[in-house]
Design a protein around this motif. Structure first.
Motif, PDB file in Angstrom:
ATOM      1  N   TYR A  13       0.831  -1.208   0.000  1.00 41.21           N
ATOM      2  CA  TYR A  13       0.000   0.000   0.000  1.00 41.21           C
ATOM      3  C   TYR A  13       0.864   1.257   0.000  1.00 41.21           C
ATOM      4  N   LYS A  14       1.966   1.219   0.728  1.00 40.61           N
ATOM      5  CA  LYS A  14       2.862   2.379   0.731  1.00 40.61           C
ATOM      6  C   LYS A  14       3.448   2.611  -0.655  1.00 40.61           C
ATOM      7  N   LEU A  15       3.876   1.545  -1.315  1.00 36.54           N
ATOM      8  CA  LEU A  15       4.402   1.695  -2.675  1.00 36.54           C
ATOM      9  C   LEU A  15       3.341   2.256  -3.614  1.00 36.54           C
ATOM     10  N   ALA A  16       2.095   1.823  -3.423  1.00 34.16           N
ATOM     11  CA  ALA A  16       1.002   2.256  -4.302  1.00 34.16           C
ATOM     12  C   ALA A  16       0.631   3.713  -4.092  1.00 34.16           C
ATOM     13  N   THR A  17       0.965   4.255  -2.929  1.00 31.37           N
ATOM     14  CA  THR A  17       0.524   5.615  -2.605  1.00 31.37           C
ATOM     15  C   THR A  17       1.668   6.606  -2.456  1.00 31.37           C
ATOM     16  N   ASN A  18       2.917   6.149  -2.625  1.00 32.29           N
ATOM     17  CA  ASN A  18       4.042   7.077  -2.592  1.00 32.29           C
ATOM     18  C   ASN A  18       3.872   8.163  -3.649  1.00 32.29           C
ATOM     19  N   THR A  19       4.360   9.358  -3.360  1.00 36.31           N
ATOM     20  CA  THR A  19       4.296  10.451  -4.336  1.00 36.31           C
ATOM     21  C   THR A  19       5.666  11.051  -4.612  1.00 36.31           C
ATOM     22  N   THR A  20       6.703  10.452  -4.047  1.00 36.86           N
ATOM     23  CA  THR A  20       8.066  10.901  -4.325  1.00 36.86           C
ATOM     24  C   THR A  20       8.755   9.869  -5.200  1.00 36.86           C
ATOM     25  N   TYR A  21       9.804  10.306  -5.893  1.00 39.84           N
ATOM     26  CA  TYR A  21      10.512   9.444  -6.844  1.00 39.84           C
ATOM     27  C   TYR A  21      11.182   8.282  -6.127  1.00 39.84           C
ATOM     28  N   PRO A  22      11.132   7.082  -6.684  1.00 42.24           N
ATOM     29  CA  PRO A  22      10.365   6.659  -7.870  1.00 42.24           C
ATOM     30  C   PRO A  22       9.033   6.037  -7.448  1.00 42.24           C
ATOM     31  N   SER A  23       7.957   6.462  -8.064  1.00 38.93           N
ATOM     32  CA  SER A  23       6.638   5.916  -7.739  1.00 38.93           C
ATOM     33  C   SER A  23       5.643   6.314  -8.815  1.00 38.93           C
ATOM     34  N   TRP A  24       4.535   5.590  -8.833  1.00 34.64           N
ATOM     35  CA  TRP A  24       3.443   5.969  -9.743  1.00 34.64           C
ATOM     36  C   TRP A  24       2.868   7.321  -9.324  1.00 34.64           C
ATOM     37  N   GLY A  25       2.808   7.547  -8.018  1.00 34.74           N
ATOM     38  CA  GLY A  25       2.292   8.813  -7.524  1.00 34.74           C
ATOM     39  C   GLY A  25       3.188   9.989  -7.881  1.00 34.74           C
ATOM     40  N   TYR A  26       4.491   9.743  -8.039  1.00 34.31           N
ATOM     41  CA  TYR A  26       5.393  10.812  -8.471  1.00 34.31           C
ATOM     42  C   TYR A  26       5.002  11.314  -9.847  1.00 34.31           C
ATOM     43  N   MET A  27       4.649  10.384 -10.747  1.00 34.01           N
ATOM     44  CA  MET A  27       4.207  10.793 -12.082  1.00 34.01           C
ATOM     45  C   MET A  27       2.992  11.714 -11.980  1.00 34.01           C
ATOM     46  N   VAL A  28       2.032  11.315 -11.142  1.00 32.37           N
ATOM     47  CA  VAL A  28       0.820  12.119 -10.966  1.00 32.37           C
ATOM     48  C   VAL A  28       1.171  13.498 -10.429  1.00 32.37           C
TER      49      VAL A  28
END
Length: 931
Positions: free
Chosen positions: A765-780
């Motif tokens: 869940y943490k990986l899915a919601t991360n927003t810092t690089y590298p993550s899917w949330g970073y792209m957003v």
């Protein structure tokens, strides 16, 4: 709904009819949805060429625990006969069974051009008898001798064509033929294939809603044709057929004179000049048949308005050269040439298209427009999309309007086009003058969010432009919403990315000079996609493309169709050929694909074993764990050896996993000697793998990367007593990277499920919601509206910097549905005949609301946390069961406000983890688990 409306509302492969019979039950009427006639894993309405079609239907009911007890299939030669239950083609009789998916036709032998009408009767365990409305399909050309048409085209170039230039140019071909029809028509159908792309007209009107048709294929092996019912368009007297041919991938988008592309080191394929095959069959009311064929009597010209069309570079259109009413009767074609006889090649099979064509699926309008200092205009569509722009412009005769497309901007006034490499991505329109002119291209597409427009005399308005979103005409079957904004945004981005790369093949990207179907990108991504789209026909067809591209030796390419020549003989990418058939079986009940493909799959497995075996391991790898997040934002590939997984480990682990699947396929087929052989090889591989890569002291594999440990753990290769310790190394390695993703696409295919299956759903869940690089949330967070090719796609070198690439999704979408929503197909009762609903409830996530329209009906899962309780509303389709796991004992659970009782309580099973497992029939349930 009558049959004519079916033609208008649904594509030529779909078959959908609903009927509700009222029985006076308080919970609502039961209904029967005959949702598809499945022919060899695909739906069809017109022009089928399979002799044993398969039938499927769905039961809809407001009651609980509805099961089919029997069915009867009726197939007739006319609608009138079927309405009287006169099944003169096939009457299955009443069959006592709950089968409602892929029931095989066993009637009279089917004939070319035959029209057939069918319906199904169903009996349920609630003493209901339900009958569907009549539906129909038609047969195509079952024998090659049924084709009397000839391939025709224009076997020459004009002065503006550039066939020998690296940036090829070729004008569209226009072909026409007038014919006479004097008698009263009963039916009229056209069977057509146009290489590389066609648009079909009859008496000045476009036939059908397809674009960029037909679907792509391994053109030197197989070409597809489409079928259209044109009965309403044929008039008494003189009629006219017209076809425009575009280049597609048949005429090469690049020409390197037989030498490798200096940028990609990949030679391009060219199959020939555009050409047409068309056969029209007219059946009159008196029973007579008339034919119109493509042959030398047709006329052709390339002196029309489409001056050039190239998938990479765009379309050039001169409105001053428009051929007004050229596809209508009476047009003066004296300046046109007699058509040349052509050939797509020897031994090319012609088949009915098995998958959906592309259509315009949505229309977007720009969210803003502004003028740049150089006098051009920048449109922002607000969304990175795939398709083209329709324009409404006004100017003087000869004015040239140029549209240049890009995914991102370089500052406020300049497009960022470096990531397009040598794709020009530019459309050109030359005005004829005299008022508002509307235009959109026909034979190209772009991946873009921004458009720079030059050549306008006046300030345009956003209403002057429409973005046509295109992809394969497949239904969206899944929805997902959660309380977490990052997950919702990533899901939306995934939705746009996946559908933007469905074009008869699952492409890698839509914008640069590539746009091919890499096998490695879809090994597991195809599985995740199946929760959002019904991609069953696309992937069944694509597997056939892979088989067609297989060499006699057994070698499989990394790209199929093989528009780029990439026979590298690594393991991980071609493993898609082994894994995707299991996805189709599990998710959609397609048990035909692995049967048909088994010989080719076995051939590849043994080829790799015999050719590359080294001490009982197949270590051949070319790409490694592609796209591991690099340590610096300006890098493409990591240089840190602690992040790089041994390619031999990747190859041999995937080969072992493929051996296990091949054993399962062989068991289902009853091939006992193959079962023993694959099992024997697997044991040898397992022993050699652990001997070479396992460090018993540290309980880790190779150099202890996440991927190096994750693959053997996911594939069942780790000694049982060491699994927990190996997983502890995975957790430790992720902690080294601040609990952020640190695997490439090969490891990423198993990451989210691997974490959750080993007790670390919180970390997933943490990986899915991360927003810092590298993550899917970073792209957003960086403003992306699609998924990038690189985790640092906002900063990396443009050589590999696509803004619309699905491969980094890994198994994220699978995790969303199976683990967050708890919607998972059973391993044995496939296609969601039995649904496994055992979600995780991560700390910090307050609700999940998801649905999936399966082959049996719609599954819904909506849970939310409240003060002191968990509420979970579930919908289970008729004729299925669900195994529900609730986090609490039976005393803590209520359903619709009542304590568990009766058969539900009797079937309840409390498990050691403090959870309760319920087995439910169909219906809607409202559970509350009190804490």
């Amino acid at each position: 709904m009558n049959n004519r409306n079916l033609f208008q509302l649904f594509p030529a492969w779909a078959l959908l009819a609903c009927v509700a019979l009222f029985h006076g039950c308080a919970s609502g009427p039961a209904s029967l949805q005959v949702n598809r006639l499945s022919v060899e894993g695909r739906d069809t309405l017109l022009g089928a060429d399979v002799l044993a079609p398969r039938f499927s239907w769905k039961i809809q009911s407001g009651k609980q625990d509805v099961k089919q007890s029997a069915y009867q299939l009726l197939v007739a030669s006319s609608k009138e006969a079927l309405e009287k239950d006169n099944a003169d083609i096939w009457n299955s009789g009443k069959v006592e069974a709950d089968s409602s998916l892929n029931v095989v036709y066993k009637g009279k032998p089917l004939q070319s051009f035959q029209s057939l009408y069918w319906k199904v009767k169903v009996w349920t365990n609630h003493n209901e008898e339900i009958s569907s409305a009549p539906s129909f399909w038609t047969m195509g050309l079952l024998r090659q001798t049924d084709w009397q048409a000839q391939w025709i085209g224009l076997n020459s170039y004009n002065k503006n064509d550039q066939p020998d230039s690296t940036l090829t140019r070729l004008a569209a071909r226009y072909l026409r033929k007038e014919f006479r029809s004097e008698k009263k028509i009963k039916t009229a159908a056209i069977y057509i294939s146009g290489m590389g792309l066609y648009e079909l007209f009859l008496n000045g009107k476009k036939v059908g809603n397809d674009v960029l048709a037909p679907t792509v294929s391994e053109y030197n092996k197989k070409i597809f044709y489409n079928t259209y019912d044109v009965t309403p368009l044929v008039t008494k007297g003189i009629n006219c057929l017209g076809v425009t041919l575009g280049n597609g991938r048949f005429f090469a988008v690049r020409n390197f004179h037989g030498k490798p592309n200096p940028l990609t080191q990949i030679p391009q394929s060219q199959y020939g000049l555009p050409q047409l095959l068309l056969q029209m069959r007219i059946q009159y009311e008196d029973g007579s048949i008339a034919w119109v064929h493509s042959d030398k009597s047709w006329k052709v010209t390339d002196n029309g308005p489409v001056l050039a069309n190239n998938e990479f570079d765009g379309e050039d259109y001169d409105a001053n050269k428009e051929l007004t009413e050229w596809s209508s009767q009476g047009y003066n074609d004296q300046a046109w040439k007699p058509a040349d006889l052509m050939s797509p090649g020897t031994n090319v099979r012609l088949m009915a298209q098995p998958n959906e064509n592309i259509r315009i699926k949505e229309v977007l309008h720009p969210v803003s427009i502004h003028k740049t200092p150089k006098g051009t205009y920048i449109l922002d569509m607000g969304q990175n999309m795939v398709g083209w722009l329709e324009i409404n412009v006004k100017g003087e005769k000869g004015d040239v309007v140029r549209l240049r497309f890009a995914e991102t901007m370089k500052g406020e006034d300049s497009l960022y086009v470096d990531n397009l490499r040598d794709a020009k991505a530019t459309d050109t329109y030359i005005l004829k003058g005299g008022g508002i002119e509307s235009w959109e291209p026909r034979f190209i597409y772009h991946g873009f969010r921004f458009v720079e427009i030059s050549g306008l005399r006046t300030q345009p308005d956003v209403k002057d432009f429409s973005g046509k979103v295109i992809y394969d005409d497949i239904p969206t079957i899944g929805t997902l919403e959660t309380s977490n904004a990052t997950i919702n945004a990533v899901f939306k981005n995934a939705y746009w990315t996946i559908r933007g790369n469905y074009r008869g093949m699952p492409t890698d990207c839509p914008q640069r000079d590539e746009r091919v179907a890499w096998l490695g990108d879809r090994v597991i991504s195809s599985y995740g996609e199946s929760f959002i789209f019904d991609n069953s026909r696309l992937y069944a067809k694509w597997l056939e493309d892979i088989k067609d591209a297989q060499k006699e030796s057994g070698s499989i390419p990394d790209i199929a169709p093989s528009f780029w020549d990439r026979y590298a003989d690594n393991v991980t990418y071609p493993s898609a050929f082994i894994l995707i058939p299991e996805m189709l079986r599990r998710q959609f009940g397609d048990e035909q694909s692995f049967v048909k493909l088994y010989p080719a799959m076995k051939k590849w497995m043994l080829y790799m074993w015999d050719t590359y075996r080294d001490n009982d391991l197949v270590l051949k790898d070319n790409y490694g764990d592609w796209c591991v997040p690099p340590e610096s934002l300006d890098m493409i590939w990591t240089k840190d050896p602690s992040r790089i997984t041994d390619g031999g480990l990747l190859a041999s682990a995937y080969y072992y996993h493929c051996l296990g699947l091949m054993k399962q396929y062989a068991e289902r087929l009853g091939y006992t000697s193959d079962v023993r052989n694959f099992e024997s090889i697997a044991q040898r591989v397992l022993t050699a793998f652990n001997k070479k890569f396992y460090n018993a002291g540290s309980k880790s594999y190779a150099n202890n990367t996440v991927t190096a440990n994750l693959l053997p753990l996911s594939f069942g290769m780790v000694p049982k007593e060491d699994k927990a310790a190996v997983f502890a190394n995975i957790r430790a390695r992720l902690k080294d990277f601040n609990d952020h993703i640190n695997s490439g696409i090969i490891g990423g295919m198993w990451l989210m499920r691997g974490l959750s299956d080993n007790g670390a759903a919180d970390l997933a869940y943490k990986l899915a919601t991360n927003t810092t690089y590298p993550s899917w949330g970073y792209m957003v967070k960086q403003g992306a509206t699609t998924i990038w090719e690189l985790w640092n796609g906002d900063a990396a070198n443009p050589m590999m910097n696509s803004g619309n690439h699905q491969m980094l999704l890994g198994d994220l979408i699978v995790w969303y549905y199976e683990y967050l929503a708890g919607i998972k197909a059973d391993d044995k009762e496939i296609a969601f005949k039995k649904i496994i609903m055992n979600p995780v409830f991560p700390e910090g996530l307050d609700f999940v609301n998801a649905s999936l329209n399966t082959k049996y009906g719609e599954v819904k899962s909506h849970w939310r946390k409240t003060t002191g309780a968990l509420e979970w509303k579930i919908t289970v389709p008729a004729n299925t069961t669900a195994e529900i796991t609730l986090p609490g004992n039976t005393e803590a659970i209520t359903e619709s406000g009542k304590v568990l009782s009766g058969s539900m309580l009797e079937k309840a099973k409390e498990v050691a983890t403090g959870k309760t497992v319920l087995t439910l029939g169909s219906g809607t349930y409202r559970f509350v688990v009190n804490k």
